[in-house]
Design an enzyme around this catalytic site. Structure first.
Site, short mmCIF file in Angstrom:
data_model
loop_
_atom_site.label_atom_id
_atom_site.label_comp_id
_atom_site.label_asym_id
_atom_site.label_seq_id
_atom_site.Cartn_x
_atom_site.Cartn_y
_atom_site.Cartn_z
CG HIS A 103 -0.15 0.15 2.54
ND1 HIS A 103 0.55 -0.89 3.10
CD2 HIS A 103 0.04 1.20 3.37
CE1 HIS A 103 1.11 -0.51 4.21
NE2 HIS A 103 0.83 0.77 4.41
CG ASP A 105 1.46 5.00 4.80
OD1 ASP A 105 1.01 3.84 4.81
OD2 ASP A 105 2.59 5.30 5.25
CG HIS A 260 5.06 1.05 2.92
ND1 HIS A 260 4.52 2.23 2.45
CD2 HIS A 260 4.49 0.86 4.14
CE1 HIS A 260 3.68 2.73 3.33
NE2 HIS A 260 3.63 1.91 4.37
NE ARG A 275 2.79 5.87 9.70
CZ ARG A 275 1.77 5.44 8.98
NH1 ARG A 275 1.82 4.23 8.42
NH2 ARG A 275 0.69 6.15 8.83
C1 SIN Z 1 3.31 0.95 7.74
O1 SIN Z 1 2.64 0.50 6.83
O2 SIN Z 1 3.34 2.15 8.00
C2 SIN Z 1 4.16 0.02 8.58
C3 SIN Z 1 5.47 -0.26 7.96
C4 SIN Z 1 6.30 -1.15 8.83
O3 SIN Z 1 5.94 -1.38 9.98
O4 SIN Z 1 7.35 -1.60 8.40
#
Ligand code: SIN
Length: 284
Positions: A103, A105, A260, A275
């Site tokens: 996906h 974000d 990602h 994050r």
């Molecule tokens: C996410 O999709 O923001 C998580 C990525 C991760 O935990 O590596």
């Protein structure tokens, strides 16, 4: 991809198409010249990584602020005392992880996020890597005919089906404590299927299987075969790179140029990340 010469940082590409590890940098004490070069690497390689960083939440926020405004996440549990930092976690007794499907974000927002900066606090002994795919490569390798078809298309993206739905089966229940405010999942947005990256000017495929619902003016049923073809095409291994996290690693991906996927291959172990997501600009 030609190799740019950098004066203040060491750059080590992870693959020929995307991803670069940057060495010789302390993100807690960055000077403007280093930042200018880091930005250049980010635009060239679409996702950048740093190791052995020792960041307080304030350092993390200060680094994010260099790129733009911070998006306060509606759905992820915040770090206590720091609403701008979201927890991305999986406990040993939890089955599901966050972000396990390919996906990008925030594509459901009218103005989608620029990118996210993930900082590893605790990582599994093995596993827990994240994969990234280049949406420049996904676009560049389409036939001229399909490029032509996609060039006039917009797609509808939504947060409703991903964040709005209460998990109904046992396997999905455990994500519950980590995703909140499901009633706020009301965002829908329309974006071009092929965007021109606001900073690099390169064309990139801008759909994703987590949030794209259908092409504008097409039914969901009509949209699915072409969307599914593009989803398979976009994750050709040649277009990907993979990052192995250690405690203190930092990754920053460009949401307009990459997808990602967080691998869920560490049952019984803890993974705990902070994050921060940085706001972007309109893609229309
Ligand atoms: C996410 O999709 O923001 C998580 C990525 C991760 O935990 O590596």
């Amino acid at each position: 991809m030609g190799q740019t010469a950098y004066q203040t940082i060491d750059v080590h590409p992870l693959s020929g198409l995307l991803g670069a590890e940057i060495k010789g940098v302390n993100l807690a004490d960055l000077d403007d010249e280093q930042f200018t070069e880091i930005r250049q690497v980010f635009l060239e390689h679409s996702v950048i990584f740093f190791r052995d960083q020792d960041l307080t939440p304030e350092h993390h926020i200060a680094f994010a602020n260099r790129w733009g405004e911070i998006n306060v996440n509606r759905f992820f549990k915040p770090v206590e005392g720091y609403p701008m930092i979201a927890e991305v976690s999986k406990e040993p007794d939890q089955e599901k992880n966050i972000g396990s499907n390919w996906h990008t974000d925030h594509s459901y927002d009218q103005i989608p996020a620029l990118g996210s900066i993930l900082y590893a606090h605790e990582v599994p002994e093995v596993g827990g890597d994240t994969m990234f795919a280049s949406m420049y490569a996904a676009y560049d390798t389409l036939s001229d005919g399909l490029k032509e078809t996609l060039s006039g298309l917009n797609a509808i993206h939504s947060s409703r089906h991903t964040f709005g739905r209460k998990p109904t089966n046992q396997r999905n229940q455990d994500i519950g404590g980590r995703i909140r405010n499901r009633e706020l999942a009301t965002q829908d947005a329309v974006h071009p299927v092929v965007i021109r990256h606001p900073d690099t000017g390169r064309k990139a495929l801008y759909i994703n299987s987590a949030f794209t619902v259908q092409f504008e003016g097409w039914t969901k049923e009509e949209s699915q075969p072409l969307l599914q073809y593009l989803y398979r095409h976009a994750v050709n291994p040649t277009f990907t790179c993979r990052f192995h996290w250690e405690k203190g690693s930092v990754g920053f991906w460009d949401n307009r140029a990459t997808w990602h996927c967080a691998l869920n291959d560490y049952p019984g172990q803890r993974r705990f990340m902070h994050r921060i997501t940085v706001e972007g600009v309109s893609l229309s």
